[in-house]
Design a protein around this motif. Structure first.
Motif, PDB file in Angstrom:
ATOM      1  N   ARG A  56      32.178  56.509  23.776  1.00  7.49           N
ATOM      2  CA  ARG A  56      32.414  57.334  24.411  1.00  7.49           C
ATOM      3  C   ARG A  56      30.951  57.996  24.854  1.00  7.49           C
ATOM      4  O   ARG A  56      30.683  58.148  26.488  1.00  7.49           O
ATOM      5  N   LYS A  57      29.722  57.849  24.278  1.00  7.29           N
ATOM      6  CA  LYS A  57      28.960  58.233  24.217  1.00  7.29           C
ATOM      7  C   LYS A  57      27.867  57.764  25.321  1.00  7.29           C
ATOM      8  O   LYS A  57      27.501  57.804  25.769  1.00  7.29           O
ATOM      9  N   ASN A  58      27.984  56.786  24.644  1.00  8.48           N
ATOM     10  CA  ASN A  58      27.615  55.085  25.161  1.00  8.48           C
ATOM     11  C   ASN A  58      28.292  54.781  26.466  1.00  8.48           C
ATOM     12  O   ASN A  58      27.414  54.905  27.615  1.00  8.48           O
ATOM     13  N   LEU A  59      29.349  55.301  27.059  1.00  6.33           N
ATOM     14  CA  LEU A  59      30.052  54.609  28.216  1.00  6.33           C
ATOM     15  C   LEU A  59      30.263  55.894  29.395  1.00  6.33           C
ATOM     16  O   LEU A  59      29.566  55.927  30.462  1.00  6.33           O
ATOM     17  N   MET A  60      29.484  56.844  28.639  1.00 11.01           N
ATOM     18  CA  MET A  60      29.124  57.642  29.425  1.00 11.01           C
ATOM     19  C   MET A  60      27.121  57.911  30.201  1.00 11.01           C
ATOM     20  O   MET A  60      27.108  58.297  31.085  1.00 11.01           O
ATOM     21  N   GLU A  61      26.407  57.151  29.156  1.00 10.07           N
ATOM     22  CA  GLU A  61      24.935  56.627  29.491  1.00 10.07           C
ATOM     23  C   GLU A  61      24.736  55.468  29.966  1.00 10.07           C
ATOM     24  O   GLU A  61      24.499  55.717  30.692  1.00 10.07           O
ATOM     25  N   ASN A  62      25.993  54.647  30.002  1.00  9.09           N
ATOM     26  CA  ASN A  62      26.138  52.878  31.100  1.00  9.09           C
ATOM     27  C   ASN A  62      27.041  52.564  30.711  1.00  9.09           C
ATOM     28  O   ASN A  62      28.405  52.781  29.678  1.00  9.09           O
ATOM     29  N   ASN A  63      28.514  52.515  32.176  1.00  7.82           N
ATOM     30  CA  ASN A  63      29.260  52.400  31.306  1.00  7.82           C
ATOM     31  C   ASN A  63      30.003  50.923  31.374  1.00  7.82           C
ATOM     32  O   ASN A  63      30.792  50.406  31.708  1.00  7.82           O
ATOM     33  N   LYS A  64      28.903  50.032  31.559  1.00  9.36           N
ATOM     34  CA  LYS A  64      29.330  48.504  31.845  1.00  9.36           C
ATOM     35  C   LYS A  64      29.868  48.706  29.879  1.00  9.36           C
ATOM     36  O   LYS A  64      29.725  48.446  28.523  1.00  9.36           O
ATOM     37  N   ILE A  65      31.282  47.905  29.635  1.00  7.07           N
ATOM     38  CA  ILE A  65      31.756  47.104  28.719  1.00  7.07           C
ATOM     39  C   ILE A  65      32.418  46.148  28.649  1.00  7.07           C
ATOM     40  O   ILE A  65      32.488  45.653  29.087  1.00  7.07           O
ATOM     41  N   CYS A  66      32.457  45.533  27.648  1.00  6.16           N
ATOM     42  CA  CYS A  66      32.709  44.172  27.157  1.00  6.16           C
ATOM     43  C   CYS A  66      34.026  44.524  26.299  1.00  6.16           C
ATOM     44  O   CYS A  66      34.334  45.005  25.342  1.00  6.16           O
ATOM     45  N   ILE A  67      35.243  43.975  26.769  1.00  4.51           N
ATOM     46  CA  ILE A  67      36.830  43.912  25.878  1.00  4.51           C
ATOM     47  C   ILE A  67      37.163  42.480  25.457  1.00  4.51           C
ATOM     48  O   ILE A  67      37.520  41.548  25.419  1.00  4.51           O
ATOM     49  N   ILE A  68      37.501  42.272  24.200  1.00  8.67           N
ATOM     50  CA  ILE A  68      37.501  41.451  23.356  1.00  8.67           C
ATOM     51  C   ILE A  68      39.386  40.808  22.783  1.00  8.67           C
ATOM     52  O   ILE A  68      38.861  41.379  21.776  1.00  8.67           O
ATOM     53  N   VAL A  69      40.075  40.292  23.033  1.00 11.03           N
ATOM     54  CA  VAL A  69      41.169  39.908  22.549  1.00 11.03           C
ATOM     55  C   VAL A  69      41.031  38.526  22.352  1.00 11.03           C
ATOM     56  O   VAL A  69      41.390  37.867  22.769  1.00 11.03           O
ATOM     57  N   GLY A  70      41.651  38.655  20.906  1.00  7.79           N
ATOM     58  CA  GLY A  70      41.969  37.107  20.412  1.00  7.79           C
ATOM     59  C   GLY A  70      42.682  37.225  19.465  1.00  7.79           C
ATOM     60  O   GLY A  70      43.496  37.905  18.585  1.00  7.79           O
ATOM     61  N   ASP A  71      42.913  35.802  18.838  1.00  6.91           N
ATOM     62  CA  ASP A  71      44.516  35.664  18.208  1.00  6.91           C
ATOM     63  C   ASP A  71      44.315  34.370  16.888  1.00  6.91           C
ATOM     64  O   ASP A  71      43.431  33.929  17.945  1.00  6.91           O
ATOM     65  N   HIS A  72      43.322  35.093  16.273  1.00 12.24           N
ATOM     66  CA  HIS A  72      42.828  33.607  15.112  1.00 12.24           C
ATOM     67  C   HIS A  72      43.442  32.318  14.915  1.00 12.24           C
ATOM     68  O   HIS A  72      43.350  31.318  14.439  1.00 12.24           O
ATOM     69  N   LYS A  73      45.120  33.171  14.867  1.00 13.78           N
ATOM     70  CA  LYS A  73      45.977  31.957  14.711  1.00 13.78           C
ATOM     71  C   LYS A  73      45.956  30.762  15.607  1.00 13.78           C
ATOM     72  O   LYS A  73      46.434  29.706  15.113  1.00 13.78           O
ATOM     73  N   LYS A  74      46.245  31.260  17.231  1.00 16.11           N
ATOM     74  CA  LYS A  74      46.770  30.497  18.268  1.00 16.11           C
ATOM     75  C   LYS A  74      45.398  30.168  18.347  1.00 16.11           C
ATOM     76  O   LYS A  74      45.530  29.191  19.402  1.00 16.11           O
ATOM     77  N   MET A  75      44.058  30.405  17.588  1.00 13.50           N
ATOM     78  CA  MET A  75      42.644  29.942  18.501  1.00 13.50           C
ATOM     79  C   MET A  75      42.668  30.313  20.367  1.00 13.50           C
ATOM     80  O   MET A  75      42.350  29.623  20.756  1.00 13.50           O
ATOM     81  N   VAL A  76      42.901  31.017  20.448  1.00 14.48           N
ATOM     82  CA  VAL A  76      42.678  31.736  21.906  1.00 14.48           C
ATOM     83  C   VAL A  76      42.490  33.375  22.305  1.00 14.48           C
ATOM     84  O   VAL A  76      42.685  33.948  21.522  1.00 14.48           O
ATOM     85  N   SER A  77      41.504  32.920  23.157  1.00 17.06           N
ATOM     86  CA  SER A  77      40.353  35.019  23.032  1.00 17.06           C
ATOM     87  C   SER A  77      40.704  35.088  24.805  1.00 17.06           C
ATOM     88  O   SER A  77      40.308  33.597  25.002  1.00 17.06           O
ATOM     89  N   TYR A  78      40.575  35.880  25.070  1.00 19.76           N
ATOM     90  CA  TYR A  78      39.748  36.242  26.141  1.00 19.76           C
ATOM     91  C   TYR A  78      39.059  37.215  25.567  1.00 19.76           C
ATOM     92  O   TYR A  78      38.734  38.472  25.329  1.00 19.76           O
ATOM     93  N   GLN A  79      38.093  37.469  26.802  1.00 19.96           N
ATOM     94  CA  GLN A  79      36.505  38.416  26.632  1.00 19.96           C
ATOM     95  C   GLN A  79      36.595  38.869  28.495  1.00 19.96           C
ATOM     96  O   GLN A  79      36.769  37.946  29.235  1.00 19.96           O
ATOM     97  N   PHE A  80      37.008  40.380  28.630  1.00 23.42           N
ATOM     98  CA  PHE A  80      36.706  40.737  29.525  1.00 23.42           C
ATOM     99  C   PHE A  80      35.476  41.925  29.816  1.00 23.42           C
ATOM    100  O   PHE A  80      35.609  42.482  29.245  1.00 23.42           O
ATOM    101  N   LYS A  81      34.824  41.686  31.170  1.00 20.50           N
ATOM    102  CA  LYS A  81      33.422  42.141  31.483  1.00 20.50           C
ATOM    103  C   LYS A  81      34.055  43.130  32.568  1.00 20.50           C
ATOM    104  O   LYS A  81      34.255  42.783  33.796  1.00 20.50           O
ATOM    105  N   GLY A  82      33.275  44.384  32.237  1.00 14.69           N
ATOM    106  CA  GLY A  82      33.742  45.216  33.764  1.00 14.69           C
ATOM    107  C   GLY A  82      33.404  46.660  33.277  1.00 14.69           C
ATOM    108  O   GLY A  82      31.928  47.002  32.835  1.00 14.69           O
ATOM    109  N   GLU A  83      33.824  47.644  34.586  1.00 21.27           N
ATOM    110  CA  GLU A  83      32.825  48.805  34.090  1.00 21.27           C
ATOM    111  C   GLU A  83      33.982  50.158  33.970  1.00 21.27           C
ATOM    112  O   GLU A  83      35.214  49.448  34.335  1.00 21.27           O
ATOM    113  N   ALA A  84      33.347  50.942  32.600  1.00 22.95           N
ATOM    114  CA  ALA A  84      34.510  52.155  32.242  1.00 22.95           C
ATOM    115  C   ALA A  84      34.444  53.363  33.066  1.00 22.95           C
ATOM    116  O   ALA A  84      33.323  53.491  33.461  1.00 22.95           O
ATOM    117  N   GLU A  85      35.841  53.382  33.149  1.00 26.39           N
ATOM    118  CA  GLU A  85      35.894  55.426  33.809  1.00 26.39           C
ATOM    119  C   GLU A  85      36.040  55.869  32.568  1.00 26.39           C
ATOM    120  O   GLU A  85      37.415  55.812  31.864  1.00 26.39           O
TER     121      GLU A  85
END
Length: 128
Positions: A56-85
């Motif tokens: 929360r503190k970081n996003l109040m100072e800098n709204n850039k964010i990276c969200i990573i979703v992964g499934d190690h069993k399937k060896m599939v992941s996605y990385q989402f970069k963006g701006e948070a509100e």
């Protein structure tokens, strides 16, 4: 702007757990697990800020964010970069509060809902 495909949306709903990475105004990074990730629409992801003081503190100072979703069993992941509100009132906030309450985990009410406008997706679904 990046768009979430049906395949990615389905994947996020299946996996649920993600890591959100942020940085403060000086560039000091922070990464935190989130268990409430949801797809809002083709361009936005949301999660509840319940115990996320550093995020929360970081996003109040800098709204850039990276969200990573992964499934190690399937060896599939996605990385989402963006701006948070940060949202702490209104229809979206109330909706997420009800979802958290419905989890029956005795969690406190979220401080905020973090709504992320996705600007990049890796791997890029349009390149596949």
């Amino acid at each position: 702007m990046a768009k979430l495909t049906k395949e990615i949306k389905d994947y996020i709903q299946e996996v649920k757990l993600c890591v959100a990475a942020t940085a403060d105004k000086n560039g000091m990074p922070n990464a935190s697990f989130k268990g409430s990730l949801q797809v809002l629409d083709d361009e936005h992801l949301i999660f509840a800020d319940i115990f996320s003081a550093k995020t929360r503190k970081n996003l109040m100072e800098n709204n850039k964010i990276c969200i990573i979703v992964g499934d190690h069993k399937k060896m599939v992941s996605y990385q989402f970069k963006g701006e948070a509100e940060l949202i702490n009132q209104g229809e979206l906030y109330d909706k997420v509060c009800k979802v958290i309450e419905g989890m029956n985990l005795n969690l406190p009410k979220p401080q905020y809902v973090v709504k992320t406008k996705i600007t990049e997706i890796f791997p890029d679904p349009s390149a596949q």
